[in-house]
Design an enzyme around this catalytic site. Structure first.
Site, short mmCIF file in Angstrom:
data_model
loop_
_atom_site.label_atom_id
_atom_site.label_comp_id
_atom_site.label_asym_id
_atom_site.label_seq_id
_atom_site.Cartn_x
_atom_site.Cartn_y
_atom_site.Cartn_z
N THR A 6 8.46 -5.63 -25.81
CA THR A 6 9.82 -5.86 -25.34
C THR A 6 10.49 -6.93 -26.18
O THR A 6 9.81 -7.77 -26.78
CB THR A 6 9.84 -6.29 -23.85
OG1 THR A 6 11.19 -6.47 -23.42
CG2 THR A 6 9.09 -7.59 -23.63
N PRO A 9 12.59 -11.84 -23.26
CA PRO A 9 11.64 -12.88 -22.86
C PRO A 9 11.45 -12.99 -21.35
O PRO A 9 10.38 -13.42 -20.89
CB PRO A 9 12.25 -14.17 -23.42
CG PRO A 9 13.55 -13.82 -24.01
CD PRO A 9 13.78 -12.36 -23.94
N GLY A 10 12.46 -12.58 -20.57
CA GLY A 10 12.32 -12.61 -19.11
C GLY A 10 11.23 -11.67 -18.63
O GLY A 10 10.43 -12.01 -17.75
N ASP A 61 10.55 -0.13 -19.23
CA ASP A 61 11.96 0.25 -19.18
C ASP A 61 12.43 0.10 -17.74
O ASP A 61 11.79 0.60 -16.81
CB ASP A 61 12.18 1.69 -19.67
CG ASP A 61 13.64 1.92 -20.04
OD1 ASP A 61 14.25 1.04 -20.68
OD2 ASP A 61 14.19 2.96 -19.67
N ASP A 171 19.62 -10.48 -11.94
CA ASP A 171 18.97 -11.19 -10.82
C ASP A 171 19.94 -11.97 -9.92
O ASP A 171 19.77 -11.97 -8.70
CB ASP A 171 17.87 -12.13 -11.33
CG ASP A 171 16.59 -11.38 -11.69
OD1 ASP A 171 16.44 -10.21 -11.27
OD2 ASP A 171 15.75 -11.96 -12.40
N LYS A 189 9.32 -13.64 -7.07
CA LYS A 189 9.96 -12.40 -7.51
C LYS A 189 8.91 -11.33 -7.78
O LYS A 189 9.04 -10.18 -7.33
CB LYS A 189 10.81 -12.66 -8.76
CG LYS A 189 11.52 -11.40 -9.26
CD LYS A 189 12.34 -11.62 -10.53
CE LYS A 189 12.73 -10.27 -11.14
NZ LYS A 189 13.38 -10.39 -12.44
N HIS A 194 10.36 -4.77 -8.51
CA HIS A 194 10.07 -3.51 -9.20
C HIS A 194 9.02 -3.70 -10.28
O HIS A 194 8.05 -2.96 -10.39
CB HIS A 194 11.38 -2.95 -9.78
CG HIS A 194 12.15 -3.94 -10.63
ND1 HIS A 194 12.37 -5.23 -10.23
CD2 HIS A 194 12.71 -3.83 -11.85
CE1 HIS A 194 13.04 -5.86 -11.17
NE2 HIS A 194 13.26 -5.03 -12.17
P1 ITT Z 1 13.58 -4.20 -24.00
O1 ITT Z 1 14.15 -2.83 -24.02
O2 ITT Z 1 13.35 -4.78 -25.35
O3 ITT Z 1 12.36 -4.32 -23.14
P2 ITT Z 1 15.93 -4.82 -22.43
O4 ITT Z 1 16.35 -6.09 -21.75
O5 ITT Z 1 16.94 -4.10 -23.25
O6 ITT Z 1 14.65 -5.21 -23.32
P3 ITT Z 1 15.80 -2.48 -20.74
O7 ITT Z 1 16.23 -1.54 -21.81
O8 ITT Z 1 14.69 -2.06 -19.84
O9 ITT Z 1 15.30 -3.87 -21.36
O10 ITT Z 1 17.07 -2.87 -19.92
C1 ITT Z 1 16.93 -3.41 -18.70
C2 ITT Z 1 18.28 -3.92 -18.22
O11 ITT Z 1 18.18 -4.08 -16.83
C3 ITT Z 1 18.63 -5.26 -18.81
O12 ITT Z 1 20.05 -5.38 -18.84
C4 ITT Z 1 18.06 -6.24 -17.82
O13 ITT Z 1 18.75 -7.44 -17.76
C5 ITT Z 1 18.16 -5.45 -16.51
N1 ITT Z 1 16.95 -5.72 -15.74
C6 ITT Z 1 15.74 -5.12 -15.84
N2 ITT Z 1 14.85 -5.71 -15.05
C7 ITT Z 1 15.50 -6.71 -14.46
C8 ITT Z 1 15.13 -7.72 -13.56
O14 ITT Z 1 13.88 -7.85 -13.14
N3 ITT Z 1 16.06 -8.59 -13.16
C9 ITT Z 1 17.32 -8.51 -13.60
N4 ITT Z 1 17.76 -7.60 -14.47
C10 ITT Z 1 16.86 -6.72 -14.89
#
Ligand code: ITT
Ligand code: NA
Length: 209
Positions: A6, A9-10, A61, A171, A189, A194
């Site tokens: 990924t 960093p979160g 994802d 969040d 959390k 999820h």
């Molecule tokens: P990678 O694809 O490199 O892993 P990304 O942040 O683009 O990084 P995603 O394509 O999975 O990851 O997009 C997820 C989106 O949904 C992104 O805007 C996140 O901020 C949000 N998201 C996913 N999980 C979340 C969480 O636990 N809390 C808040 N927002 C979340």
């Protein structure tokens, strides 16, 4: 070494909190195909990341699905966050009577091996084996498609005015039983999220592998 693939960093902080030393980040921006299914996107990403790294790869994802908006932004959550942003996503939801939403996360694992426990894998047709392992049935390179194992987690909540400083992404506007995800620490959390649920399923399976 298991690589958690990924650029976010979160996600890494949460996976490390959960899987501890068993995982290290691979900051690799795999191709995100356009699909309305998180599993399809993650499975493609896991194959690509495994081919790139040559090490077991776990792709995450995830997205925010707003019920009144027919699941928007869903698989396009990252794009929505980068464009309209969190505050305006909340403003869209504020217009609705129904503010129910869910976070969903799919983890896709690929290590180049199959997952079929068949005693004679040579007899198993590639396509059937891949489908049994949760591989993307629409892969172009179907005969070469590496098996992928998928783990999903979901949590229901309500969209609210932003509150809290922790977490990442959406969040601050996602409230679960009175508390937003940004008001929780990582352990709190993870216990209900999820990602935590998907990680729990993965960890249980991976421990047997
Ligand atoms: P990678 O694809 O490199 O892993 P990304 O942040 O683009 O990084 P995603 O394509 O999975 O990851 O997009 C997820 C989106 O949904 C992104 O805007 C996140 O901020 C949000 N998201 C996913 N999980 C979340 C969480 O636990 N809390 C808040 N927002 C979340
Ligand atoms: Na992404």
């Amino acid at each position: 070494m298991l690589r958690y693939v990924t650029t976010n960093p979160g996600k890494v902080r949460e996976a490390e909190e959960y899987l501890d030393a068993a995982v290290s980040q691979l900051d690799y921006d795999y191709t995100e195909i356009q699909s309305d299914d998180l599993g399809t996107i993650a499975a493609r990403g896991a194959r690509e990341a495994y081919r790139h790294a040559g090490e077991p790869a776990l792709v995450d994802d995830a997205g925010l699905f707003v019920r009144a908006l027919d699941g928007f932004p869903g698989p396009y959550s990252s794009y929505a966050e980068d464009t309209i942003g969190v505050e305006r996503t909340w403003e869209l939801a504020r217009e609705e009577d129904d503010r129910a939403a869910s976070f969903r996360c799919v983890l896709a694992y690929c290590d180049g091996e199959g997952f079929d426990a068949s005693p004679d894998p040579v007899d198993v047709d590639d396509r059937v084996a891949a489908a049994a392992a949760g591989a993307d049935p629409e892969a172009d390179d179907e005969r070469e498609a590496l098996p992928v194992k998928l783990f999903e987690g979901r949590v229901r909540g309500t969209l609210v005015e932003p509150r809290g400083e922790g977490g990442f992404g959406f969040d601050p506007i996602f409230e679960h039983e009175g508390t937003t995800f940004a008001e929780m620490d990582e352990a709190e959390k993870n216990a209900i999220s999820h990602r935590g649920r998907a990680l729990a399923k993965f960890a249980e399976w991976f421990a047997e592998r």
